[in-house]
Design an enzyme around this catalytic site. Structure first.
Site, PDB file in Angstrom:
ATOM      1  N   SER A  65     120.133 -55.804  73.553  1.00  0.00           N
ATOM      2  CA  SER A  65     119.218 -54.947  74.311  1.00  0.00           C
ATOM      3  C   SER A  65     119.869 -54.266  75.508  1.00  0.00           C
ATOM      4  CB  SER A  65     118.002 -55.742  74.782  1.00  0.00           C
ATOM      5  OG  SER A  65     118.384 -56.708  75.735  1.00  0.00           O
ATOM      6  N   HIS A 104     117.757 -57.647  81.803  1.00  0.00           N
ATOM      7  CA  HIS A 104     117.402 -56.237  81.674  1.00  0.00           C
ATOM      8  C   HIS A 104     117.545 -55.530  83.015  1.00  0.00           C
ATOM      9  CE1 HIS A 104     114.919 -56.481  77.683  1.00  0.00           C
ATOM     10  NE2 HIS A 104     116.223 -56.565  77.499  1.00  0.00           N
ATOM     11  N   ASP A 131     109.521 -53.427  79.360  1.00  0.00           N
ATOM     12  CA  ASP A 131     109.384 -54.839  78.962  1.00  0.00           C
ATOM     13  C   ASP A 131     107.972 -55.401  79.052  1.00  0.00           C
ATOM     14  OD1 ASP A 131     112.084 -54.860  78.515  1.00  0.00           O
ATOM     15  OD2 ASP A 131     112.599 -56.002  80.309  1.00  0.00           O
TER      16      ASP A 131
END
Length: 187
Positions: A65, A104, A131
Site C-alpha cells: 500500500s 500510511h 483509510d
C-alpha cells in the site's frame, strides 16, 4: 586383584562424576549466557521505546500500500516526539479491533481551536481511497492516541525474515533447529 578392581571401579565412577559435572556446568553456562542475551535485548528494546516515545520503535511494512515509497519487507524506524502530526508525514497507527498496525501517509489534519484536539486522515500512497474503510466502525478520523509513531528512517528489505516466518510458520521451527544444531556443533 579385588583391590585393583575396586580402585578401577572407584576411578571410573569419579571420572564419570567429573564428566557429568563438566556437562552440567557447560549446560548451566549456556543457559545463563542465553538469559543474559535475552535480558540485554529486552533492556535495549525498552530503552528504544523510552527514547523514541513509541510503543514499537521499529515496524515491518507488510503490504504494497505504500509503494513506491516503501516496499513490502522494509523496516521502518519510528519516533513519536511532541511535535504536531502534519500532512505528508508517514505514520504508523493502530485502531480498535485491529491487531496489526498500519503504515500510511497523513493526507489531512484538522485541529479544533478551542479544545486542541486533532483529527487525522490517512491514505496509502498506492491506494485509491483514504483509510476510512480501515478505521474502526463509525470512525471517520484518527486521534493522536491512535498514532504509534512517525517514520524517521528505514532499512529496505530487512523485514522479509519476519514476513516469511509469519506467513510460513514452519520456517520458525527450521530456524530454531538450525540454531540448535549450530550450538551443538560449536561445542
Amino acid at each position: 586383584m579385588a583391590g585393583v578392581a575396586s580402585r578401577v571401579s572407584a576411578y571410573i565412577k569419579e571420572t564419570m562424576g567429573s564428566i557429568r559435572s563438566i556437562k552440567l556446568r557447560h549446560i548451566m553456562n549456556q543457559i545463563i549466557t542465553l538469559g543474559i542475551i535475552m535480558s540485554s535485548a529486552f533492556i535495549i528494546w525498552k530503552c528504544l521505546i523510552h527514547y523514541t516515545g513509541s510503543e514499537s520503535p521499529v515496524v515491518v511494512v507488510l503490504s504494497e500500500s505504500m509503494e513506491p515509497g516503501f516496499q513490502r519487507g522494509d523496516i521502518l524506524v519510528l519516533h513519536m516526539g511532541s511535535a504536531p502530526v502534519r500532512a505528508g508525514e508517514i505514520v504508523v497507527y493502530n485502531v480498535d479491533g485491529r491487531d496489526i498496525p498500519i503504515v500510511h501517509r497523513v493526507i489531512q489534519v484538522h485541529q479544533d481551536r478551542d479544545s486542541g484536539e486533532v483529527a487525522i486522515l490517512t491514505k496509502g500512497d498506492n491506494n485509491e481511497y483514504d483509510d476510512r474503510g480501515l478505521y474502526a466502525e463509525d470512525q471517520m478520523w484518527l486521534d493522536r492516541e491512535h498514532i504509534m509513531g512517525r517514520s524517521v528512517g528505514f532499512l529496505p528489505y530487512f523485514g522479509w525474515a519476519t514476513i516469511l516466518m509469519t506467513e510460513r510458520p514452519f520456517l520458525k521451527f527450521i530456524l530454531l533447529g538450525v540454531l540448535a544444531l549450530l550450538v551443538i556443533i560449536s561445542d
